[in-house]
Design an enzyme around this catalytic site. Sequence first.
Site, PDB file in Angstrom:
ATOM      1  N   TYR A   1      81.098  45.827  39.976  1.00 31.54           N
ATOM      2  CA  TYR A   1      80.953  44.387  39.694  1.00 31.54           C
ATOM      3  C   TYR A   1      81.802  43.566  40.685  1.00 31.54           C
ATOM      4  CZ  TYR A   1      80.850  40.081  36.891  1.00 31.54           C
ATOM      5  OH  TYR A   1      80.681  38.791  36.459  1.00 31.54           O
TER       6      TYR A   1
ATOM      7  N   SER B   1      82.905  35.139  40.310  1.00 28.66           N
ATOM      8  CA  SER B   1      83.668  35.491  39.099  1.00 28.66           C
ATOM      9  C   SER B   1      85.151  35.464  39.469  1.00 28.66           C
ATOM     10  CB  SER B   1      83.280  36.914  38.675  1.00 28.66           C
ATOM     11  OG  SER B   1      84.169  37.425  37.700  1.00 28.66           O
TER      12      SER B   1
HETATM   13  N1  NAD Z   1      80.629  35.740  30.904  1.00 24.65           N
HETATM   14  C1  NAD Z   1      81.680  35.833  31.703  1.00 24.65           C
HETATM   15  O1  NAD Z   1      82.831  35.987  31.240  1.00 24.65           O
HETATM   16  C2  NAD Z   1      81.523  35.748  33.190  1.00 24.65           C
HETATM   17  C3  NAD Z   1      82.675  35.784  33.976  1.00 24.65           C
HETATM   18  C4  NAD Z   1      82.547  35.719  35.338  1.00 24.65           C
HETATM   19  C5  NAD Z   1      81.305  35.598  35.930  1.00 24.65           C
HETATM   20  N2  NAD Z   1      80.200  35.557  35.146  1.00 24.65           N
HETATM   21  C6  NAD Z   1      78.898  35.444  35.818  1.00 24.65           C
HETATM   22  O2  NAD Z   1      78.174  34.377  35.237  1.00 24.65           O
HETATM   23  C7  NAD Z   1      76.776  34.617  35.413  1.00 24.65           C
HETATM   24  C8  NAD Z   1      76.058  34.405  34.097  1.00 24.65           C
HETATM   25  O3  NAD Z   1      76.429  35.440  33.203  1.00 24.65           O
HETATM   26  P1  NAD Z   1      76.537  35.260  31.625  1.00 24.65           P
HETATM   27  O4  NAD Z   1      77.913  35.594  31.267  1.00 24.65           O
HETATM   28  O5  NAD Z   1      75.967  33.971  31.222  1.00 24.65           O
HETATM   29  O6  NAD Z   1      75.627  36.495  31.149  1.00 24.65           O
HETATM   30  P2  NAD Z   1      74.364  36.598  30.177  1.00 24.65           P
HETATM   31  O7  NAD Z   1      74.020  38.053  30.156  1.00 24.65           O
HETATM   32  O8  NAD Z   1      74.618  35.918  28.890  1.00 24.65           O
HETATM   33  O9  NAD Z   1      73.235  35.797  30.966  1.00 24.65           O
HETATM   34  C9  NAD Z   1      72.716  36.263  32.177  1.00 24.65           C
HETATM   35  C10 NAD Z   1      71.226  35.985  32.238  1.00 24.65           C
HETATM   36  O10 NAD Z   1      70.750  36.468  33.508  1.00 24.65           O
HETATM   37  C11 NAD Z   1      69.539  37.157  33.294  1.00 24.65           C
HETATM   38  N3  NAD Z   1      69.340  38.137  34.334  1.00 24.65           N
HETATM   39  C12 NAD Z   1      70.012  39.300  34.512  1.00 24.65           C
HETATM   40  N4  NAD Z   1      69.513  39.957  35.557  1.00 24.65           N
HETATM   41  C13 NAD Z   1      68.503  39.204  36.046  1.00 24.65           C
HETATM   42  C14 NAD Z   1      67.608  39.380  37.116  1.00 24.65           C
HETATM   43  N5  NAD Z   1      67.624  40.471  37.874  1.00 24.65           N
HETATM   44  N6  NAD Z   1      66.710  38.406  37.370  1.00 24.65           N
HETATM   45  C15 NAD Z   1      66.656  37.302  36.577  1.00 24.65           C
HETATM   46  N7  NAD Z   1      67.477  37.092  35.545  1.00 24.65           N
HETATM   47  C16 NAD Z   1      68.396  38.038  35.282  1.00 24.65           C
HETATM   48  C17 NAD Z   1      69.689  37.810  31.922  1.00 24.65           C
HETATM   49  O11 NAD Z   1      68.433  38.144  31.349  1.00 24.65           O
HETATM   50  C18 NAD Z   1      70.426  36.734  31.159  1.00 24.65           C
HETATM   51  O12 NAD Z   1      69.541  35.851  30.517  1.00 24.65           O
HETATM   52  C19 NAD Z   1      76.662  36.033  35.977  1.00 24.65           C
HETATM   53  O13 NAD Z   1      76.480  35.974  37.378  1.00 24.65           O
HETATM   54  C20 NAD Z   1      77.992  36.645  35.652  1.00 24.65           C
HETATM   55  O14 NAD Z   1      78.321  37.698  36.518  1.00 24.65           O
HETATM   56  C21 NAD Z   1      80.267  35.635  33.787  1.00 24.65           C
END
Ligand code: NAD
Length: 291
Positions: A162, A149
């Site tokens: 986080y 991230s």
């Molecule tokens: N959205 C943002 O702005 C952002 C920014 C930086 C980093 N990220 C990272 O991107 C990645 C994806 O996040 P997102 O924003 O798409 O979130 P999201 O919540 O939309 O999707 C995440 C998915 O991961 C699944 N998940 C969560 N815990 C799990 C587990 N223990 N085992 C299996 N599946 C699991 C959830 O059910 C969900 O479907 C994450 O690692 C997040 O930290 C997101």
Amino acid sequence: MPSVQAFYTNKTVIVTGAASGIGKALAKVFASYGANLALCDRDGELLVATAEALIEEHNAASVITREMDVADPQAWQSFVNQAYTQFGHIDICINNAGIEGTSAPVWASDFATLERVMAVNFYGVVHGTRSVLPYLIDRPWAAIVNVSSIFGMIGAANAADYCASKFAVRGYTEAFRAELAEIYPHIQIQLVHPGGISTNIARRDNSQSFKRKFLTTAPQKIAEHIALRVMRNQARIVYGNQSGLVHMASRLLPLNWLAKLVGKQMRQLDMQNDYRLDHPGFQVPEKKVDK
Ligand SMILES: NC(=O)c1ccc[n+]([C@@H]2O[C@H](COP(=O)([O-])OP(=O)(O)OC[C@H]3O[C@@H](n4cnc5c(N)ncnc54)[C@H](O)[C@@H]3O)[C@@H](O)[C@H]2O)c1
């Protein structure tokens, strides 16, 4: 260099957290390029719906799904084995699944949440990396792509748990990249630092103002960007709202300036209650008097 489409056709791609957000968008992009997909998520129902939509949209896309927790190493072994048995080879693993933290300052956070955030965001990546690695040795080309991230570049207020998990992903992945380059350079080890992407990650009541203000980039955009940059072997993939700024600031600004800048941004959010001087997190639980 071939087109992205030609590059990914018939490659097998594992995507974790594929039922929502960035993972779902990645699944869609790779399906459109003709890749075989091994998708997992802890939300099995949503994952199956995602896979069905992909199969319908991309006519006979090859997809397998697994409801599992990425923090469970045994589940990983059997998932990777299932993908290999189904497709005969694995080429890419994108360790994407992740969860938000407490969205509160350290004194207002609980230890159980920190442990869970580390278990999913960090150990989930570790298990994915370790489980898939033996399957990539004999491939002509392969990639492990770990999602950190922009909070793996700076310490942001209200995100200590986080940030800890995302700095850990970064450290682990950078070290692993340096190690593997010596002996198996055909396996690319890459890091993704998303900025604010409009997904469902911010589920807590106290993270809704953060979500509205920062999570604005469409998941589809970052997914297409990642696919392109994986093909080009870009070691650090930085993309999404505020990501360029944060990346530059993390490299150029002294820590005390950075803390002030980030603190100012976060204070504009609606979290004043946690910043009371008399917050219970500052109180000694039981005052002992030494005699
Ligand atoms: N959205 C943002 O702005 C952002 C920014 C930086 C980093 N990220 C990272 O991107 C990645 C994806 O996040 P997102 O924003 O798409 O979130 P999201 O919540 O939309 O999707 C995440 C998915 O991961 C699944 N998940 C969560 N815990 C799990 C587990 N223990 N085992 C299996 N599946 C699991 C959830 O059910 C969900 O479907 C994450 O690692 C997040 O930290 C997101």
